[in-house]
Enzyme design. Sequence first.
Site, PDB file in Angstrom:
ATOM      1  N   CYS A   1      89.261   8.555  62.813  1.00 37.80           N
ATOM      2  CA  CYS A   1      89.242   9.671  63.758  1.00 37.80           C
ATOM      3  C   CYS A   1      88.470   9.345  65.033  1.00 37.80           C
ATOM      4  CB  CYS A   1      88.678  10.922  63.105  1.00 37.80           C
ATOM      5  SG  CYS A   1      89.808  11.636  61.910  1.00 37.80           S
TER       6      CYS A   1
ATOM      7  N   ASN B   1      96.718   1.286  58.112  1.00 35.39           N
ATOM      8  CA  ASN B   1      95.290   1.064  57.836  1.00 35.39           C
ATOM      9  C   ASN B   1      94.945  -0.433  57.902  1.00 35.39           C
ATOM     10  OD1 ASN B   1      92.636   2.016  57.179  1.00 35.39           O
ATOM     11  ND2 ASN B   1      92.930   1.337  55.060  1.00 35.39           N
ATOM     12  N   SER B   2      95.711  -1.185  58.697  1.00 34.74           N
ATOM     13  CA  SER B   2      95.348  -2.596  58.895  1.00 34.74           C
ATOM     14  C   SER B   2      94.045  -2.652  59.680  1.00 34.74           C
ATOM     15  CB  SER B   2      96.459  -3.345  59.621  1.00 34.74           C
ATOM     16  OG  SER B   2      96.778  -2.720  60.845  1.00 34.74           O
ATOM     17  N   ARG B   3      93.265  -3.708  59.454  1.00 37.45           N
ATOM     18  CA  ARG B   3      91.901  -3.715  59.995  1.00 37.45           C
ATOM     19  C   ARG B   3      91.484  -5.094  60.490  1.00 37.45           C
ATOM     20  NH1 ARG B   3      88.432   1.124  59.053  1.00 37.45           N
ATOM     21  NH2 ARG B   3      89.872   2.614  58.152  1.00 37.45           N
TER      22      ARG B   3
ATOM     23  N   PHE C   1      89.782   8.793  74.769  1.00 38.79           N
ATOM     24  CA  PHE C   1      89.299   7.423  74.995  1.00 38.79           C
ATOM     25  C   PHE C   1      88.252   7.388  76.115  1.00 38.79           C
ATOM     26  CE2 PHE C   1      93.559   7.279  73.077  1.00 38.79           C
ATOM     27  CZ  PHE C   1      93.230   6.637  71.899  1.00 38.79           C
TER      28      PHE C   1
ATOM     29  N   ASP D   1      80.181   2.826  62.416  1.00 40.34           N
ATOM     30  CA  ASP D   1      80.671   3.486  61.194  1.00 40.34           C
ATOM     31  C   ASP D   1      79.579   4.163  60.375  1.00 40.34           C
ATOM     32  OD1 ASP D   1      83.108   3.956  59.588  1.00 40.34           O
ATOM     33  OD2 ASP D   1      82.095   2.784  58.056  1.00 40.34           O
TER      34      ASP D   1
ATOM     35  N   ASN E   1      86.611  10.452  77.385  1.00 39.70           N
ATOM     36  CA  ASN E   1      85.654  11.198  76.560  1.00 39.70           C
ATOM     37  C   ASN E   1      84.252  11.135  77.171  1.00 39.70           C
ATOM     38  OD1 ASN E   1      87.692  11.919  74.806  1.00 39.70           O
ATOM     39  ND2 ASN E   1      87.341  10.180  73.435  1.00 39.70           N
TER      40      ASN E   1
ATOM     41  N   GLY F   1      86.407  -0.859  51.780  1.00 39.40           N
ATOM     42  CA  GLY F   1      85.279  -0.202  51.136  1.00 39.40           C
ATOM     43  C   GLY F   1      85.301  -0.286  49.612  1.00 39.40           C
TER      44      GLY F   1
ATOM     45  N   ARG G   1      89.952  15.576  63.511  1.00 44.71           N
ATOM     46  CA  ARG G   1      91.268  15.520  64.121  1.00 44.71           C
ATOM     47  C   ARG G   1      91.889  16.897  63.919  1.00 44.71           C
ATOM     48  NH1 ARG G   1      94.895  10.932  64.926  1.00 44.71           N
ATOM     49  NH2 ARG G   1      93.216   9.477  64.485  1.00 44.71           N
TER      50      ARG G   1
ATOM     51  N   THR H   1      85.032   4.070  66.034  1.00 42.39           N
ATOM     52  CA  THR H   1      84.986   2.755  66.681  1.00 42.39           C
ATOM     53  C   THR H   1      85.311   2.897  68.165  1.00 42.39           C
ATOM     54  OG1 THR H   1      85.600   1.707  64.603  1.00 42.39           O
ATOM     55  CG2 THR H   1      85.875   0.389  66.592  1.00 42.39           C
ATOM     56  N   ASN H   2      86.269   3.761  68.464  1.00 42.60           N
ATOM     57  CA  ASN H   2      86.645   3.961  69.869  1.00 42.60           C
ATOM     58  C   ASN H   2      85.494   4.528  70.690  1.00 42.60           C
ATOM     59  OD1 ASN H   2      89.735   3.613  70.748  1.00 42.60           O
ATOM     60  ND2 ASN H   2      89.572   3.910  68.544  1.00 42.60           N
TER      61      ASN H   2
HETATM   62  P1  GTP Z   1      87.068   4.339  60.185  1.00 38.26           P
HETATM   63  O1  GTP Z   1      86.786   2.904  60.433  1.00 38.26           O
HETATM   64  O2  GTP Z   1      88.180   4.562  59.214  1.00 38.26           O
HETATM   65  O3  GTP Z   1      85.850   5.106  59.762  1.00 38.26           O
HETATM   66  O4  GTP Z   1      87.689   4.958  61.557  1.00 38.26           O
HETATM   67  P2  GTP Z   1      87.109   5.345  62.980  1.00 38.26           P
HETATM   68  O5  GTP Z   1      86.552   6.728  62.940  1.00 38.26           O
HETATM   69  O6  GTP Z   1      86.232   4.273  63.498  1.00 38.26           O
HETATM   70  O7  GTP Z   1      88.445   5.449  63.867  1.00 38.26           O
HETATM   71  P3  GTP Z   1      88.957   4.602  65.124  1.00 38.26           P
HETATM   72  O8  GTP Z   1      88.010   4.637  66.292  1.00 38.26           O
HETATM   73  O9  GTP Z   1      89.343   3.262  64.647  1.00 38.26           O
HETATM   74  O10 GTP Z   1      90.244   5.423  65.569  1.00 38.26           O
HETATM   75  C1  GTP Z   1      91.360   5.575  64.750  1.00 38.26           C
HETATM   76  C2  GTP Z   1      92.537   6.051  65.521  1.00 38.26           C
HETATM   77  O11 GTP Z   1      92.222   7.165  66.369  1.00 38.26           O
HETATM   78  C3  GTP Z   1      93.132   4.987  66.445  1.00 38.26           C
HETATM   79  O12 GTP Z   1      94.525   4.972  66.258  1.00 38.26           O
HETATM   80  C4  GTP Z   1      92.779   5.446  67.819  1.00 38.26           C
HETATM   81  O13 GTP Z   1      93.709   5.051  68.777  1.00 38.26           O
HETATM   82  C5  GTP Z   1      92.725   6.969  67.678  1.00 38.26           C
HETATM   83  N1  GTP Z   1      91.785   7.561  68.683  1.00 38.26           N
HETATM   84  C6  GTP Z   1      90.488   7.214  68.859  1.00 38.26           C
HETATM   85  N2  GTP Z   1      89.929   7.921  69.895  1.00 38.26           N
HETATM   86  C7  GTP Z   1      90.904   8.735  70.356  1.00 38.26           C
HETATM   87  C8  GTP Z   1      90.948   9.709  71.422  1.00 38.26           C
HETATM   88  O14 GTP Z   1      89.985   9.952  72.146  1.00 38.26           O
HETATM   89  N3  GTP Z   1      92.134  10.367  71.589  1.00 38.26           N
HETATM   90  C9  GTP Z   1      93.230  10.115  70.807  1.00 38.26           C
HETATM   91  N4  GTP Z   1      94.339  10.797  71.038  1.00 38.26           N
HETATM   92  N5  GTP Z   1      93.228   9.193  69.808  1.00 38.26           N
HETATM   93  C10 GTP Z   1      92.084   8.510  69.583  1.00 38.26           C
HETATM   94  C1  SPV Z   2      86.684   4.381  56.308  1.00 40.00           C
HETATM   95  O1  SPV Z   2      87.666   4.623  55.602  1.00 40.00           O
HETATM   96  O2  SPV Z   2      85.942   5.291  56.759  1.00 40.00           O
HETATM   97  C2  SPV Z   2      86.359   2.992  56.681  1.00 40.00           C
HETATM   98  C3  SPV Z   2      87.106   1.904  56.027  1.00 40.00           C
HETATM   99  O3  SPV Z   2      85.469   2.770  57.488  1.00 40.00           O
HETATM  100  S1  SPV Z   2      86.459   1.486  54.449  1.00 40.00           S
HETATM  101  O4  SPV Z   2      85.369   0.527  54.661  1.00 40.00           O
HETATM  102  O5  SPV Z   2      87.554   0.867  53.700  1.00 40.00           O
HETATM  103  O6  SPV Z   2      85.957   2.659  53.797  1.00 40.00           O
HETATM  104 MN    MN Z   3      84.493   4.719  58.180  1.00 40.57          MN
END
Ligand code: GTP
Ligand code: SPV
Ligand code: MN
Length: 624
Positions: free
Chosen positions: A290, A403-405, A531, A313, A534, A239, A436, A293-294
Amino acid sequence: MALADTFTRPTSLAPRRASETYGGMPRIDGAGMRALVEWVDEIAALTTPDRIHWVDGSRAENDALLREMVDEGKLIKLNPEWRPGSYLARSHPSDVARTEARTFIASEREEDAGPTNNWAAPEDIRATITPLFAGSMRGRTMYVVPFSMGAVGGPLSHIGVQITDSAYAVTSIGIMTRVGTDVLREIAGGAPWVRTVHSVGAPLEPGQADVAWPCNDEKYIVHFPDTLEVWSFGSGYGGNAILAKKCFALRIASVIGRDEGWLAEHMLLIRVIDPKGKRYHVAAAFPSACGKTNLAMLRPTIPGWRVETLGDDIAWLRPGPDGRMWAINPEAGFFGVAPGTGESTNVAAVETLWGNTIFTNVALRPDGDVWWEGLTDTPPAELTDWEGNPWTPASGRPAAHPNSRFTVAASQCPQIAEDWDAAEGVPLDAILFGGRRATNVPLVLEATDWTHGVFLGSNISSERTAAAEGTVGELRRDPFAMLPFCGYNMADYFGHWLKVGQALRFDRAPRIFQVNWFRKGADGRFLWPGFGDNARVIDWIVRRLDGTVDAVPSAIGRLPRTEDLNLDGIDVPREDLAELFAIDTASWLREADLTEEFYRTFDGRVPAPLWAELAALRYRLQRA
Ligand code: GTP
Ligand code: SPV
Ligand code: MN
């Protein structure tokens, strides 16, 4: 075709006028185009790049850029047998996440940035950063990248141009947005556009060898909301460098949305299809790392349910003439957290990454494929870690940076909705807020009305993750998951949410829910499987929308009757279930005190209806 063939090299090192000196500039006429060229000239005069390259977004151009970065040692080409068209980038260890302390909102008035942002007076910060940008692209190519957020010309779309000296940023923007010459036609025709300037801040002297990840110890991510500009210096990461994403689509767009009556949100967007084939659209705001993406790529574990991905996002939300809330995902790709993404957690993401993916800071396998914690249950016997050092499971440190992507086109997601890039978007049925939280916040609760929902959103707090610098695990307030992304005073933003709600027809407004997948038992383990499971929470939410299930009022909102949750096929012990919904009055009264403390930091700007919600919450808790 070599990259050098796609533009004309200059004869002198310091270009005078971009328009005169260089090829590659599309011949499009119009007053808007002339203004753009003038601006490009101005930035080139300041940053003095060796070359200027107008990015046309073509496949050939992208291939040439990637090949050039491989030749320069900036990307590692992965083994095409496992990961065709894919690359690994390793950042400098000091440049691995967004740098919130170096991110500024330079609004004319300090109160318009508010206490949750770093404010800087526009003239002062210009005086600070202009000398940094002076000559900062020396020895490098300056790329001009026209992009659209949302379908080009769409009613909810907005366009911008990023100038950058990072080829890695160019290829990332090519995945994350719609880049191309058709955007220039919009600009030529007079469409408004956002100016964004990015430099890694690492000029090269003649003959000086480049490094794999150029960046600068000094970083500035500066937003000028009054003039719709972003200036980013010193970082090449996420970002900080893909300015269309957080800088434009959230910080600047939130300001445009405030003025135009819509919302730019840190939200995923999905279509849920129930066993009868009925479709619902759900957006969810969770803080960084948090679970957006999941949830965006959810594979329901309950039979008959399906989820289609629309975005992971960012969502732009606008009340329509029909009184419903319409939403688009303005992006075109995913910049997702790698660790924790695996076959058992997010198989759709794993499938999305089959090829054409840029990985950053993950580990490299001896066979030329990638790995990160959570991709498989058992790690490979040997790896090269994200910093390029040999690694074995006995090394005692993560092989991939937390924070690898991955950067990958949305269209590669196996469950992407067919109409995910429809210009008009989708009508929203529900909005979820989450974070979280190891304690206090139940698995799911429903807001009593829009105002209560805004109150819930304003109170999101979450344990810190690795997505930004700071201490992982520490609880911080992150209202609407927008703390690092709101481009104006957060209290005014609360008020704007209330106002936008009034533009919706009361019976057509999306209903608001709060969720928490992360509650833990006294023994520290997650109480909820999360996961794919949910979907069981989504199932309850959908039945609430349909009015086919009752909810139980509580001091903090409406809760499910536990017997109404579909738990067929999973084993959640009765005590865990009770704990997932337990409301501890004393801790909630303490949360209310923290809310008051937080609201007070806004010097009277928090809207009265939210204070009334807080008073009502306290009243209900004390009576409980
Ligand atoms: P940004 O791209 O930073 O905005 O993140 P995001 O909100 O898209 O987060 P993402 O879905 O990548 O999840 C980040 C972490 O949360 C990963 O390590 C997932 O494994 C964990 N995670 C996601 N969903 C769940 C869930 O339902 N339960 C648990 N325990 N962990 C979860
Ligand atoms: C976040 O941090 O919420 C992201 C990664 O989605 S970045 O694009 O680096 O902000
Ligand atoms: Mn984000």
